[in-house]
Write an enzyme that holds these catalytic residues in place. Structure first.
Site, PDB file in Angstrom:
ATOM      1  N   ASP A 205      46.841  35.201  42.623  1.00 51.37           N
ATOM      2  CA  ASP A 205      46.534  35.470  44.027  1.00 51.37           C
ATOM      3  C   ASP A 205      45.366  34.618  44.521  1.00 51.37           C
ATOM      4  O   ASP A 205      45.405  34.051  45.624  1.00 51.37           O
ATOM      5  CB  ASP A 205      46.244  36.951  44.244  1.00 51.37           C
ATOM      6  N   PHE A 206      44.313  34.520  43.703  1.00 46.28           N
ATOM      7  CA  PHE A 206      43.140  33.716  44.078  1.00 46.28           C
ATOM      8  C   PHE A 206      43.526  32.252  44.282  1.00 46.28           C
ATOM      9  O   PHE A 206      43.112  31.616  45.261  1.00 46.28           O
ATOM     10  CB  PHE A 206      42.071  33.836  42.990  1.00 46.28           C
TER      11      PHE A 206
END
Length: 407
Positions: free
Chosen positions: A239-240
């Site tokens: 996600d990051f």
């Protein structure tokens, strides 16, 4: 004559106070921005940005069951949004989540859906591997990744699409929790509504990547330009890095008005703290400055340092200063939690005091524990991270060594 070391010590104490002031600025930003941004949409009177509204492909990676799974999944069948498809991704044909999917698809035959069983192998990240067949089959340009523990409000998808304006490439929800019974549930809500919301909201306002992927809407055509979802299979914190790819390519990230309502049926403090430790290990590998900045950002640590500094520089009573610091930090967190909750809390003020103290006192301990044993356990798998966030799964012999070290 003033000695050089006296000047250096002076700079050191003023640096502590500057950092302490910065933490209070973060409090201020989170409260103001949270009040402005969260729960602040009126869709009944809103003019649609597009006619018709764009379709959305919703990826639902599933593994196993819990007592709230059916309730959570059903909210995706009853959303107030005209065009979307549900793409259920399940690794094992015997997974206990599959009967719930079959039951709900029969109950709501008008909802467009597909089921993908078996996953893929595009990296070490099991979530990416599980989702990838569904991602390839997604027929709409907007794709929402939504974890199994998320409970959806009827207007949330509209909220997220409404935030996907021309220059925005990714819309994400600030993590929060449904109202549930028990102290462990209260503790989770306190964590996400205070410490986590403070960092999340202020980072979003300042344009800093603090994205979590439990509920995240993005533009698939742009994702394909970055190499598609499989490019991020080498990371556990996919996600990051997805958010970083959008940001690095000139797209804005935006938090939506509705928080993500986590509603997992598994709710106990031990499992939750293990989850927090895993997140800490990921942050340390991805952003090494975390090793220094995060532990001294804690309420009791930065307060003690600031009290020491004002005592040396101004001869103020450090005990009085420290107690006032803790009191105002506590009140600021209470205000922020009320803003994120947007209604009455499911626990009383005494429970908040106990939960808040537990969070603040356990934070430094969890950080030290994460440093002591950097391997990451994810369900039945064990991983190690290289600097930069690239992950690899440990072999059976390596797993045994890690278990011996941790014991």
């Amino acid at each position: 004559m003033i000695h050089h070391h006296t000047i250096y010590y002076g700079f050191f104490y003023f640096a502590i106070l500057a950092f302490w002031s910065g933490q209070w600025f973060v409090h201020f930003l989170a409260i103001v921005y949270g009040k402005y941004k969260l729960h602040n949409r009126n869709y009944k009177n809103a003019v649609p940005r597009e006619t018709p509204l764009p379709g959305v492909s919703i990826l639902k990676p599933l593994m196993g069951e819990d007592k709230n799974l059916k309730e959570n999944l059903e909210t995706f069948f009853t959303m107030s949004y005209p065009t979307y498809e549900l793409l259920f991704c399940i690794e094992d044909k015997d997974d206990l989540a599959l009967p719930y999917v079959k039951e709900l698809t029969q109950k709501y035959p008008s909802v467009d859906f597909k089921v993908f069983i078996g996953g893929s192998n595009v990296g070490v990240n099991p979530k990416v591997n599980n989702m990838y067949p569904g991602y390839l089959a997604a027929k709409y340009d907007l794709v929402l990744i939504s974890d199994s523990g998320i409970k959806m409000r009827e207007d949330t998808l509209m909220d997220m699409v409404d935030n996907m304006t021309q220059k925005v490439g990714l819309v994400h929800q600030i993590p929060f929790c449904c109202d549930r019974e028990g102290f462990a549930a209260a503790f989770e809500k306190i964590f996400f509504g205070t410490f986590h919301s403070r960092i999340y909201l202020s980072a979003d306002l300042l344009g800093i990547n603090c994205h979590t992927g439990m509920s995240s809407l993005f533009r698939k055509p742009e994702m394909e330009k970055f190499g598609g979802l499989k490019r991020f299979g080498c990371y556990l914190a996919e996600d990051f890095f997805i958010a970083k790819a959008f940001s690095d390519n000139g797209w804005k990230l935006r938090v939506s008005s509705n928080p993500a309502l986590q509603n997992s049926g598994i709710c106990d403090i031990k499992n939750f703290q293990a989850r927090l430790q895993r997140w800490t290990k990921l942050r340390i590998a991805m952003v090494p400055t975390t090793i220094i900045l995060e532990p001294i950002s804690e309420c009791f640590v930065i307060g003690a340092l600031a009290a020491w500094a004002v005592n040396v520089l101004f001869n103020w009573d450090y005990v009085v200063f420290y107690l006032i610091h803790i009191l105002f930090w506590f009140l600021s967190d209470w205000i922020l939690l009320q803003i994120v909750q947007n209604g009455s809390l499911p626990f009383n003020k005494f429970e908040f005091v106990i939960g808040w103290l537990l969070r603040e006192l356990s934070g430094p301990y969890l950080f030290i524990s994460a440093l002591w044993n950097p391997s990451i356990k994810w369900r039945t798998r064990l991983y190690k991270l290289d600097w930069g966030g690239v992950a690899y799964e440990l072999s059976s012999s390596e797993k045994m060594k890690q278990l011996l070290v941790s014991s």
